[in-house]
Each structure stands twice: as structure tokens, then as C-alpha cells.
Motif scaffolding. Structure first.
Motif, short mmCIF file in Angstrom:
data_model
loop_
_atom_site.label_atom_id
_atom_site.label_comp_id
_atom_site.label_asym_id
_atom_site.label_seq_id
_atom_site.Cartn_x
_atom_site.Cartn_y
_atom_site.Cartn_z
N ASP A 1 0.86 -1.19 0.00
CA ASP A 1 0.00 0.00 0.00
C ASP A 1 0.90 1.25 0.00
OD1 ASP A 1 -2.28 -1.64 0.01
OD2 ASP A 1 -2.23 -1.80 2.19
N ASP A 2 0.78 2.12 1.02
CA ASP A 2 1.59 3.33 1.03
C ASP A 2 2.82 3.20 1.92
OD1 ASP A 2 0.24 3.19 3.42
OD2 ASP A 2 -0.22 5.34 3.52
N LEU A 3 3.15 1.99 2.34
CA LEU A 3 4.32 1.75 3.18
C LEU A 3 5.42 1.01 2.41
CD1 LEU A 3 2.71 0.63 6.57
CD2 LEU A 3 3.57 2.91 5.94
N LYS A 4 6.65 1.46 2.57
CA LYS A 4 7.80 0.78 2.01
C LYS A 4 8.49 0.04 3.14
CE LYS A 4 11.08 -0.17 -1.02
NZ LYS A 4 10.82 -0.99 -2.24
N LEU A 5 8.47 -1.29 3.08
CA LEU A 5 9.11 -2.12 4.08
C LEU A 5 10.50 -2.52 3.59
CD1 LEU A 5 6.14 -4.52 4.99
CD2 LEU A 5 6.66 -2.25 5.92
N GLY A 6 11.45 -2.46 4.47
CA GLY A 6 12.81 -2.82 4.10
C GLY A 6 13.51 -3.58 5.20
N ALA A 7 14.62 -4.21 4.85
CA ALA A 7 15.43 -4.93 5.84
C ALA A 7 16.85 -5.04 5.31
CB ALA A 7 14.86 -6.31 6.12
N ARG A 8 17.81 -5.10 6.23
CA ARG A 8 19.20 -5.32 5.87
C ARG A 8 19.89 -6.18 6.91
NH1 ARG A 8 23.41 -3.97 2.74
NH2 ARG A 8 25.48 -3.92 3.71
N ALA A 9 20.71 -7.11 6.42
CA ALA A 9 21.58 -7.90 7.28
C ALA A 9 22.96 -7.91 6.64
CB ALA A 9 21.06 -9.33 7.42
N SER A 10 24.00 -7.64 7.44
CA SER A 10 25.36 -7.67 6.92
C SER A 10 26.23 -8.52 7.82
CB SER A 10 25.93 -6.25 6.79
OG SER A 10 26.12 -5.65 8.06
N PHE A 11 27.09 -9.31 7.20
CA PHE A 11 27.97 -10.24 7.91
C PHE A 11 29.40 -9.99 7.45
CE2 PHE A 11 23.87 -12.03 6.90
CZ PHE A 11 23.40 -12.50 8.12
N TRP A 12 30.33 -9.82 8.39
CA TRP A 12 31.71 -9.60 7.97
C TRP A 12 32.61 -10.67 8.54
CZ3 TRP A 12 36.14 -8.55 10.74
CH2 TRP A 12 35.99 -8.16 12.08
N VAL A 13 33.74 -10.82 7.88
CA VAL A 13 34.66 -11.89 8.26
C VAL A 13 36.08 -11.35 8.20
CG1 VAL A 13 34.69 -12.72 5.87
CG2 VAL A 13 35.49 -14.22 7.70
N THR A 14 36.88 -11.65 9.23
CA THR A 14 38.29 -11.29 9.20
C THR A 14 39.04 -12.30 8.34
OG1 THR A 14 40.30 -11.04 10.52
CG2 THR A 14 38.65 -12.57 11.35
N ILE A 15 40.09 -11.84 7.66
CA ILE A 15 40.87 -12.74 6.81
C ILE A 15 42.07 -13.31 7.55
CG2 ILE A 15 40.12 -11.60 4.70
CD1 ILE A 15 42.85 -10.19 4.59
N ASN A 16 42.24 -12.91 8.82
CA ASN A 16 43.38 -13.39 9.61
C ASN A 16 42.93 -14.36 10.68
OD1 ASN A 16 44.09 -10.15 9.04
ND2 ASN A 16 45.71 -11.62 8.58
N ASP A 17 43.30 -15.62 10.52
CA ASP A 17 42.96 -16.64 11.51
C ASP A 17 43.89 -16.51 12.72
OD1 ASP A 17 40.91 -17.90 10.03
OD2 ASP A 17 42.43 -18.91 8.82
N SER A 18 43.50 -17.17 13.79
CA SER A 18 44.32 -17.19 14.99
C SER A 18 45.62 -17.94 14.72
CB SER A 18 43.57 -17.88 16.12
OG SER A 18 44.43 -18.22 17.18
N GLU A 19 46.71 -17.51 15.39
CA GLU A 19 47.99 -18.21 15.24
C GLU A 19 47.96 -19.59 15.90
OE1 GLU A 19 51.05 -15.74 16.73
OE2 GLU A 19 50.91 -14.25 15.13
N THR A 20 47.02 -19.78 16.83
CA THR A 20 46.93 -21.06 17.53
C THR A 20 45.76 -21.91 17.07
OG1 THR A 20 45.64 -20.02 19.31
CG2 THR A 20 48.05 -20.12 19.58
N ASN A 21 44.87 -21.33 16.26
CA ASN A 21 43.74 -22.08 15.74
C ASN A 21 43.54 -21.68 14.29
OD1 ASN A 21 41.29 -23.21 15.03
ND2 ASN A 21 40.28 -22.69 16.95
N GLY A 22 43.90 -22.55 13.39
CA GLY A 22 43.91 -22.24 11.96
C GLY A 22 42.55 -21.99 11.36
N THR A 23 41.46 -22.30 12.07
CA THR A 23 40.10 -22.07 11.55
C THR A 23 39.32 -21.16 12.49
OG1 THR A 23 39.32 -24.09 12.65
CG2 THR A 23 40.04 -24.27 10.35
N ASP A 24 40.00 -20.16 13.02
CA ASP A 24 39.41 -19.28 14.02
C ASP A 24 38.86 -18.00 13.39
OD1 ASP A 24 38.73 -18.71 16.67
OD2 ASP A 24 40.46 -17.40 16.89
N THR A 25 38.60 -17.99 12.10
CA THR A 25 38.09 -16.81 11.43
C THR A 25 36.78 -16.35 12.07
OG1 THR A 25 39.07 -17.53 9.35
CG2 THR A 25 37.36 -15.86 9.23
N ALA A 26 36.70 -15.07 12.41
CA ALA A 26 35.53 -14.53 13.08
C ALA A 26 34.49 -14.06 12.08
CB ALA A 26 35.93 -13.38 13.99
#
Length: 394
Positions: A89-114
Motif C-alpha cells: 500500500d503506502d508503506l515501504k518495508l525494508g530490511a538489511r543484514a550484513s555479515f563480515w569476516v576477518t581474513i586473519n585466523d588465529s595463530e593457535t587455531n587455523g580455523t578461528d576466522t571470526a
């Protein structure tokens, strides 16, 4: 000092979306439309960047002095965003979701990407009365200060005292040397329509704990944190001017009557002028009871006696596919847990941005970061950083 991994990693995903809303993106926005039918849209956008970085660290204490090479993200993180829109009708509904990831894993855990979620909100809008946002988004205090940073797509400062040289997250840009970071937070925010270039936003935010909690008392907030921003865009003598004023206010009490209440309040302001390829930006802030690095007061139990002020001066010139930017920012504070006696924080930067095309940008940057303690030199620092990298957007 407070050296929390999560604090270092929670920075600025999907700022491009905020810039696009202002109509001031420094690069082309090229979202991918996945669905567009029956007045319903669903699209995706993203940001990928990586820099080769070399930092020359000079700190009090010879054990810290070194030259450190890294391959890291810049000031903006890598992220993937999704956007939904539907006309009802006369309403514009919107939504946003954003997800980010660091490219540097932990030095003690090789799959520790946040993986972190910095935006998750919905909007209800009407051209006559404006827009209401519900969910999680960046705060309003210091919002335009950071969104209009000329070095936003660059690298910025990486203080070793703050744990950033060796950290796995993003760099700090001009956070702490020009403005505090407007942490994303749960909120209910109303924005007016744009009225001859003027727009007002007012929101209630989930309050943050700025008071002492102990065995005999419990910190509490009777009211939410309130934030607001007024923006005004206009033309003057052939230049496009964008100006803003924003602020924040909150009080924290304690069930223990011997513990003083804490009033947290901040004011941010600035103006940006663009004429042809030239852009000039000046912004500043002043705050009391607020951490000068983080508006959610991360890492500080009580802030009743903390006062800070800061400013950022920048200029850039774009010629063809090249843009050269100069930046100087400074924050003065009287003690926030990093340097207990208070300190001045300064960042000087120069960056060259070269557009390969609308979606690919090359960046070369050199910046200097300094900490100068007011009463002690024990945590003084002078770190020079050279960074060169690429930014891919869609």
C-alpha cells in the motif's frame, strides 16, 4: 590496558550502505539484484579488501621496538550484505543484514576466522512522514564523522599499545584520533523525510553499563540512551555542502547509594564541501563519561571522570581515476584505561586511490600514529605504517 580480542574485531561492516543512504559514497555502488517482482526486491552487496602492511613500531620499552610485516584487511572489513524491500500500500518495508569476516585466523587455531553481524534491522517508511528503523545498526553519535572520513577505504592507524599491529581484525582508521567509533547497537530510530536538504534522526538505544557493579551494588539505567543527528545538505557558490550535528546522552545509577551516578554525553559535528574534484572535510567531537575510542564504552567499568575532545581535518583531490587524500586527526583525553594519566592521540596520513573500474580500486597509504602521555612517557608510542592493497566492491 584493555586488550580484548572481540573489541578489536567489532569494526565497521557495511559502512558502504550507510554512505549510500547519504548519497555520498566515494565509489560506485553496484549491488546485485537477485529478485525483483511484484513490488518486492532482494539484492546483495559486498566488500573485499586486503593490504600488504609494514609497521615500524617505536614504543617505551625496547622489547616492543620492531618492524612488523602483515597481510590484513584495512579500516573497513570484508563483508557480505543482503537487502530486502517490499511496497505494501503506502508503506515501504525494508530490511538489511550484513555479515563480515576477518581474513586473519588465529595463530593457535587455523580455523578461528571470526564472523560478525553488525547490521540486522528492518525499516518502515513513507515519503510523507519519514522512516522508522528497528533492530541493530550503527549509532547516531559520531556517525557522519566516521562515514565521511576521506580515508575510509584505506588503512589508518594500528597502535601497538592498543594491540592492533599484531591483531587479527581491522585497523582503526582515525578511531581514537579524531572521533569515537559509533558502535552498532539495538535501537528504535525515527528519521524525517529529507526537507530541502534537512533531515533529523532521533533514536533510543540499548544503554551501556558505565557505573560500578560490586558485591554491595548493581549498576542500572532507568532510561535508555538517546542519540540524535541533524544533517543539512545544500549548494553554495558552486560547491556541494554537507553538514551535521549529532549527540548522545545517558545516565547510569547504582543500587549502592555510596556509588555516584554517571552522566555520559557527547556532541559531534562537521562539514564537508565538494567542488569539482576537490573535497574538504572538517569534523570534531567532545564527550564526557564516554570512552574516546568506543561509544559503547568497551573496556571501561566507570567513566564518570573521563573528558575527551577531538577533531579531524582532511582534504582530497580527484583527477580522472586517481584521488589523493591528506588527513590529520587528534584526540585529547584525561585517562581512559589505555594511558591512565591521559594522553594525546594523533594520526597523520596520506593516501592515493586509483580506480581500475567501478568495482576495483588500488590503494597506497602512509600514516603516522603517536601517543603522548600527559604525565608519563611509559606508554608513549610512535608507529609509522605503509600499506598497499586492493578493494573489490559489488
Amino acid at each position: 590496558m584493555h586488550n580484548n580480542k572481540n573489541t578489536r574485531q567489532r569494526f565497521l561492516p557495511a559502512v558502504i550502505a550507510g554512505l549510500s543512504t547519504l548519497g555520498l559514497t566515494p565509489w560506485a555502488q553496484a549491488e546485485i539484484m537477485l529478485y525483483d517482482k511484484d513490488q518486492t526486491t532482494f539484492s546483495t552487496d559486498g566488500y573485499i579488501n586486503a593490504f600488504y602492511v609494514n609497521s615500524d613500531v617505536d614504543r617505551a620499552g625496547e622489547q616492543f621496538d620492531r618492524r612488523q610485516a602483515r597481510v590484513k584487511m584495512g579500516f573497513l572489513p570484508n563483508y557480505l550484505g543482503f537487502n530486502m524491500g517490499k511496497q505494501v500500500d503506502d508503506l515501504k518495508l525494508g530490511a538489511r543484514a550484513s555479515f563480515w569476516v576477518t581474513i586473519n585466523d588465529s595463530e593457535t587455531n587455523g580455523t578461528d576466522t571470526a564472523i560478525d553481524v553488525r547490521q540486522f534491522y528492518g525499516t518502515v517508511a513513507n515519503p510523507e512522514w519519514g522512516e522508522v528503523l528497528i533492530g541493530k545498526d550503527f549509532g547516531l553519535f559520531a556517525r557522519s564523522n566516521i562515514l565521511l572520513d576521506e580515508l575510509l577505504a584505506g588503512y589508518g592507524q594500528v597502535s601497538d599499545t592498543l594491540g592492533l599491529v599484531d591483531g587479527g581484525g581491522v585497523s582503526f582508521g582515525n578511531i581514537g584520533s579524531g572521533y569515537p567509533y559509533p558502535f552498532p547497537t539495538s535501537q528504535i530510530t525515527y528519521r524525517t523525510p529529507v526537507m530541502d536538504g534537512l533531515r533529523v534522526a532521533v533514536g533510543i538505544m540499548d544503554p551501556v553499563d558505565t557505573n560500578d557493579s560490586s558485591a554491595t551494588g548493581k549498576a542500572y539505567q532507568e532510561n535508555p540512551r538517546t542519540e540524535s543527528e541533524i544533517t543539512y545538505q545544500f549548494d553554495l557558490a558552486g560547491a556541494k555542502i554537507y553538514s551535521w550535528l549529532n549527540g548522545s546522552y545517558q545516565t547510569s545509577d547504582n543500587t549502592d547509594s555510596t556509588v555516584e551516578s554517571v552522566t555520559s554525553k557527547g556532541l559531534g559535528y562537521g562539514v564537508q564541501a565538494k567542488m569539482g574534484g576537490l573535497s574538504l572535510t572538517g569534523s570534531g567531537f567532545q564527550a564526557k563519561g564516554i570512552n574516546p575510542f568506543f561509544t559503547n564504552n568497551a573496556g571501561e567499568a566507570t567513566l564518570r571522570n573521563v573528558d575527551s575532545t577531538g577533531y579531524l581535518l582532511q582534504g582530497s583531490y580527484k583527477l580522472g581515476k586517481n584521488r589523493l587524500a591528506l588527513s590529520y586527526g587528534k584526540t585529547e583525553d584525561d585517562g581512559n584505561g589505555v594511558v591512565g594519566s591521559g594522553a594525546d592521540y594523533e594520526t597523520r596520513g596520506i593516501a592515493l586511490f586509483h580506480d581500475i573500474n567501478d568495482n576495483l580500486k588500488l590503494v597506497a597509504e602512509y600514516n603516522q600514529f603517536e601517543i603522548n602521555g600527559h604525565d608519563t612517557s611509559a606508554q608513549n608510542e610512535d608507529t609509522d605504517t605503509f600499506a598497499v592493497g586492493a578493494v573489490l566492491t559489488w
